[in-house]
Design a protein around this motif. Structure first.
Motif, mmCIF file in Angstrom:
data_model
loop_
_atom_site.group_PDB
_atom_site.id
_atom_site.type_symbol
_atom_site.label_atom_id
_atom_site.label_comp_id
_atom_site.label_asym_id
_atom_site.label_seq_id
_atom_site.Cartn_x
_atom_site.Cartn_y
_atom_site.Cartn_z
ATOM 1 N N VAL A 1 12.595 7.682 -7.262
ATOM 2 C CA VAL A 1 11.926 6.884 -6.222
ATOM 3 C C VAL A 1 10.885 5.961 -6.843
ATOM 4 O O VAL A 1 10.801 4.762 -6.520
ATOM 5 N N LEU A 2 10.086 6.512 -7.756
ATOM 6 C CA LEU A 2 9.060 5.688 -8.408
ATOM 7 C C LEU A 2 9.714 4.600 -9.264
ATOM 8 O O LEU A 2 9.207 3.475 -9.336
ATOM 9 N N LEU A 3 10.820 4.949 -9.926
ATOM 10 C CA LEU A 3 11.487 3.968 -10.765
ATOM 11 C C LEU A 3 12.045 2.817 -9.908
ATOM 12 O O LEU A 3 12.027 1.657 -10.320
ATOM 13 N N PHE A 4 12.507 3.129 -8.703
ATOM 14 C CA PHE A 4 12.987 2.079 -7.795
ATOM 15 C C PHE A 4 11.830 1.162 -7.384
ATOM 16 O O PHE A 4 11.980 -0.063 -7.333
ATOM 17 N N ILE A 5 10.657 1.763 -7.100
ATOM 18 C CA ILE A 5 9.483 0.953 -6.743
ATOM 19 C C ILE A 5 9.139 -0.006 -7.879
ATOM 20 O O ILE A 5 8.824 -1.181 -7.667
ATOM 21 N N LEU A 6 9.198 0.507 -9.147
ATOM 22 C CA LEU A 6 8.857 -0.320 -10.313
ATOM 23 C C LEU A 6 9.804 -1.519 -10.402
ATOM 24 O O LEU A 6 9.361 -2.677 -10.465
ATOM 25 N N PHE A 7 11.125 -1.274 -10.395
ATOM 26 C CA PHE A 7 12.079 -2.372 -10.559
ATOM 27 C C PHE A 7 12.085 -3.309 -9.346
ATOM 28 O O PHE A 7 12.229 -4.529 -9.496
ATOM 29 N N GLU A 8 11.925 -2.767 -8.155
ATOM 30 C CA GLU A 8 11.932 -3.611 -6.961
ATOM 31 C C GLU A 8 10.773 -4.595 -6.995
ATOM 32 O O GLU A 8 10.949 -5.796 -6.715
ATOM 33 N N ASN A 9 9.581 -4.130 -7.347
ATOM 34 C CA ASN A 9 8.428 -5.022 -7.385
ATOM 35 C C ASN A 9 8.579 -6.093 -8.449
ATOM 36 O O ASN A 9 8.266 -7.267 -8.235
ATOM 37 N N LEU A 10 9.076 -5.709 -9.627
ATOM 38 C CA LEU A 10 9.186 -6.680 -10.714
ATOM 39 C C LEU A 10 10.301 -7.691 -10.448
ATOM 40 O O LEU A 10 10.144 -8.895 -10.722
ATOM 41 N N ILE A 11 11.444 -7.223 -9.920
ATOM 42 C CA ILE A 11 12.545 -8.151 -9.622
ATOM 43 C C ILE A 11 12.161 -9.061 -8.459
ATOM 44 O O ILE A 11 12.479 -10.267 -8.441
ATOM 45 N N LEU B 1 0.826 -1.208 0.000
ATOM 46 C CA LEU B 1 0.000 0.000 0.000
ATOM 47 C C LEU B 1 0.857 1.253 0.000
ATOM 48 O O LEU B 1 0.546 2.243 -0.677
ATOM 49 N N VAL B 2 1.962 1.216 0.776
ATOM 50 C CA VAL B 2 2.860 2.372 0.797
ATOM 51 C C VAL B 2 3.439 2.620 -0.595
ATOM 52 O O VAL B 2 3.465 3.752 -1.086
ATOM 53 N N ASP B 3 3.897 1.546 -1.267
ATOM 54 C CA ASP B 3 4.437 1.709 -2.624
ATOM 55 C C ASP B 3 3.376 2.215 -3.591
ATOM 56 O O ASP B 3 3.644 3.075 -4.438
ATOM 57 N N TYR B 4 2.166 1.671 -3.446
ATOM 58 C CA TYR B 4 1.092 2.044 -4.372
ATOM 59 C C TYR B 4 0.698 3.508 -4.208
ATOM 60 O O TYR B 4 0.443 4.219 -5.173
ATOM 61 N N THR B 5 0.641 3.974 -2.950
ATOM 62 C CA THR B 5 0.236 5.357 -2.705
ATOM 63 C C THR B 5 1.370 6.331 -2.974
ATOM 64 O O THR B 5 1.137 7.489 -3.325
ATOM 65 N N ARG B 6 2.618 5.896 -2.829
ATOM 66 C CA ARG B 6 3.749 6.786 -3.074
ATOM 67 C C ARG B 6 3.910 7.119 -4.565
ATOM 68 O O ARG B 6 4.666 8.016 -4.916
ATOM 69 N N ALA C 1 17.852 -2.127 -6.629
ATOM 70 C CA ALA C 1 16.708 -3.012 -6.435
ATOM 71 C C ALA C 1 17.160 -4.467 -6.310
ATOM 72 O O ALA C 1 16.623 -5.236 -5.497
ATOM 73 N N ILE C 2 18.156 -4.876 -7.117
ATOM 74 C CA ILE C 2 18.681 -6.247 -7.033
ATOM 75 C C ILE C 2 19.300 -6.488 -5.658
ATOM 76 O O ILE C 2 19.103 -7.546 -5.033
ATOM 77 N N ALA C 3 20.050 -5.515 -5.156
ATOM 78 C CA ALA C 3 20.688 -5.667 -3.845
ATOM 79 C C ALA C 3 19.650 -5.843 -2.747
ATOM 80 O O ALA C 3 19.776 -6.725 -1.871
#
Length: 600
Positions: free
Chosen positions: A486-496, A433-438, A458-460
């Motif tokens: 920040v948003l780009l990190f959320i995108l890659f973190e969730n997908l990885i 929820l935090v990632d989605y709202t951020r 994100a890999i780390a």
């Protein structure tokens, strides 16, 4: 044949087809006759001249034979007698014979003591006399010269008589031609006059008229064509009337405000709905200079003016929103769609635009956006507030397990396990929820971002949280894009995270991350060798809280793909999946090179 309607306008003589046809034909006839007469006279003249020339040559030979013997013997008396005898014949005007020394030895029709007549040797119908001369030669020896005159008035007389006869024939031919053409012209123009009268009646709205056919010539064909045209025009007019009635029935009662502008951008037609929306009548709209710009709010006027100019150049568009001020002074929101219109042959007729009042929808949309923002702010605050009690629960369950784990009964240990699993699941849900709202960060956060640095981070983070087999990553060249880091990190973190979570048993996870330029942007592919997704679920799995597996098998909140999709859309990009069950999944993200933020 007569008709009960006004006669067609009278035709001035200078414009009369009959007279012009007659004058043209007579002119052609005169030119042809002139050429014919001139050529005939020339031919006769040439023939007479050639015949006379031959006659002169023969006559000079005869004279030479007769005169040579007498002149050689110097028998001048006989010589005088001979030329006097010749002079008595018709046509000879004078004759003078000289010896080798140039002395006149015999003469007739000329004073032998005067100067010798000239020897011009010109044969022409313009001259009354031919003046010739020839040497008197016998056995190759010249004995003297003979000069003579020949009456040539017969040449001019022959030419005049031929010219008079030819002109007489030409006059008769012209008279006959004029008579014939006048009769033909009257016959033709009589039928044309009849067609003109019938055409005026058709122009007046009487399409029932039919002409009587006479004969099978071209006039009959023209009459038949006119009758066919009358039938076709009557049918077309009826179809047009029906079409116009249908158009009026549709256009006048269409709820939207409809306009038609010609190729110059001038208003040609507007339906009555304009008065319901703007308060201005149809007549007032036609009188309005630069319609509809005077009704557009000043700040929106340049945009609308630009759109109208592009529409005039053949472009189309839809749902452009702007504000107008109605006749009562109220501000309304409207949406306009426009496209060029063409006739049946493809020629441009102008532009059609359709405008609808969206004030109510705009107000509702503003309220919805405001409510959505308020809800997301509340959700963000609530998710952050929930993180602390969850941490307390996890911390105290760990403390109880550590201090009293061996002393607690089995039921208590089982309850502690359920509490710990529920807290972990709740922690994942809150994080999702935090990632989605951020993802609703302000667009001012956009800046050039090196995707490789974000992917490595994100890999780390994902590798540190992984408890299964250590994943293997292969990362290719990554682009630099205009984005929110920040948003780009959320995108890659969730997908990885998904790539190393949904793995097959006893199969080490392998993740490939590549990028390639595509459509003024970059397509980034994240591929894994996991369990894959059935193709029928590829569209639904992206929705928030969508799950295909139980939480006990694969823990999570079901918000990872939804958050990634939202981040991609905020950057003006796209996200889609390709997958094959049992072989793995590839997530495709397309991001523009330049910032194209979209409000989601």
């Amino acid at each position: 044949m007569s008709f009960g309607y006004a006669r067609p306008p009278s035709v001035r003589p200078v414009n009369s087809l009959r007279l012009r046809l007659l004058a043209f034909s007579v002119l052609v006839e005169l030119i042809m006759l002139t050429l014919l007469v001139t050529n005939s006279v020339r031919l006769i003249q040439t023939h007479l001249s050639d015949s006379t020339q031959l006659r002169l040559q023969a006559q000079e030979s005869s004279y030479n034979i007769t005169l040579a013997g007498q002149l050689a013997e110097r028998d001048y008396a006989a010589l005088q007698s001979i030329i006097e005898g010749w002079g008595a014949s018709k046509g000879i005007t004078y004759m003078v014979v000289t010896n080798a020394a140039g002395k006149v030895v015999a003469a007739w029709g000329h004073d032998g003591n005067g100067p010798l007549p000239s020897a011009e040797k010109v044969l022409s119908p313009e001259l009354d006399e031919y003046r010739g001369a020839f040497d008197v030669v016998f056995l190759g020896q010249r004995y003297g010269e003979a000069r003579y005159g020949l009456d040539t008035r017969f040449l001019g007389t022959a030419r005049r008589e031929l010219l008079h006869q030819s002109l007489g024939i030409a006059v008769v031919e012209v008279v006959l031609t004029v008579t014939l053409l006048a009769a033909i012209g009257y016959w033709l123009t009589r039928h044309l006059d009849m067609l003109a009268r019938a055409s005026l009646k058709v122009a007046g709205g009487d399409f029932s008229i039919r002409l009587k056919m006479e004969g099978k010539d071209e006039i009959a064909v023209l009459t038949q064509a006119f009758n066919t045209m009358s039938v076709a025009v009557e049918s077309r007019i009826q179809d047009l009337d029906e079409s116009q009635k249908r158009f009026r029935a549709i256009a006048d009662f269409t709820y939207a405000w409809e306009n038609w502008f010609d190729t110059e951008g001038h208003l040609r037609w507007v339906n009555p709905a304009v008065e319901r929306i703007t308060g201005y009548s149809v007549a007032e709209c036609h009188e309005m200079e630069g319609f509809p710009l005077p009704m557009v709010v000043g700040d929106d006027r340049p945009q609308v003016s630009s759109v109208l100019a592009s529409a005039q150049n053949g472009q189309s568009g839809q749902d452009m929103e702007f504000r107008i001020q109605n006749k009562q002074g109220d501000i309304l929101w409207v949406a306009m769609s426009w496209q060029p219109i063409f006739d049946g042959e493809g020629a441009p007729l102008g532009t059609r635009s359709s405008i609808r009042d969206i004030s109510v929808q705009k107000h509702s949309s503003d309220l919805a956006v405001e409510a959505k923002g308020e809800l997301e702010r509340m959700l963000f605050a609530a998710s952050h507030d929930l993180q602390e009690p969850i941490r307390y629960i996890l911390a105290y369950t760990q403390r109880l397990d550590r201090e009293f784990g061996g002393e607690m009964p089995e039921r208590a240990q089982s309850s502690m396990t359920f509490i710990r699993e529920g807290a972990n699941q709740l922690s994942l849900l809150v994080k999702g929820l935090v990632d989605y709202t951020r993802s609703n960060r302000p667009m001012t956060a956009f800046a050039p971002v090196d995707c490789r640095r974000v992917v490595d981070q994100a890999i780390a983070d994902c590798t540190a949280m992984s408890t299964a087999n250590p994943p293997q990553f292969r990362v290719g060249e990554m682009p630099v894009v205009q984005a929110d880091p920040v948003l780009l990190f959320i995108l890659f973190e969730n997908l990885i995270s998904n790539a190393i979570k949904f793995v097959r048993p006893d199969v080490p996870p392998q993740v490939n991350i590549t990028a390639q330029a595509e459509e003024e942007g970059w397509r980034i592919d994240i591929s894994d060798n996991g369990i894959g997704i059935d193709p029928q679920y590829l569209q639904t799995i992206i929705r928030p809280f969508s799950r295909l597996h139980s939480r006990s098998t694969f823990p999570g909140a079901g918000l990872g793909l939804a958050s990634a999709l939202k981040v991609a859309k905020i950057h003006g990009g796209r996200l889609w999946l390709d997958s094959e069950p049992g072989k793995g999944t590839t997530v495709h993200i397309w991001l523009p090179t330049k910032a194209q933020p979209e409000v989601v």
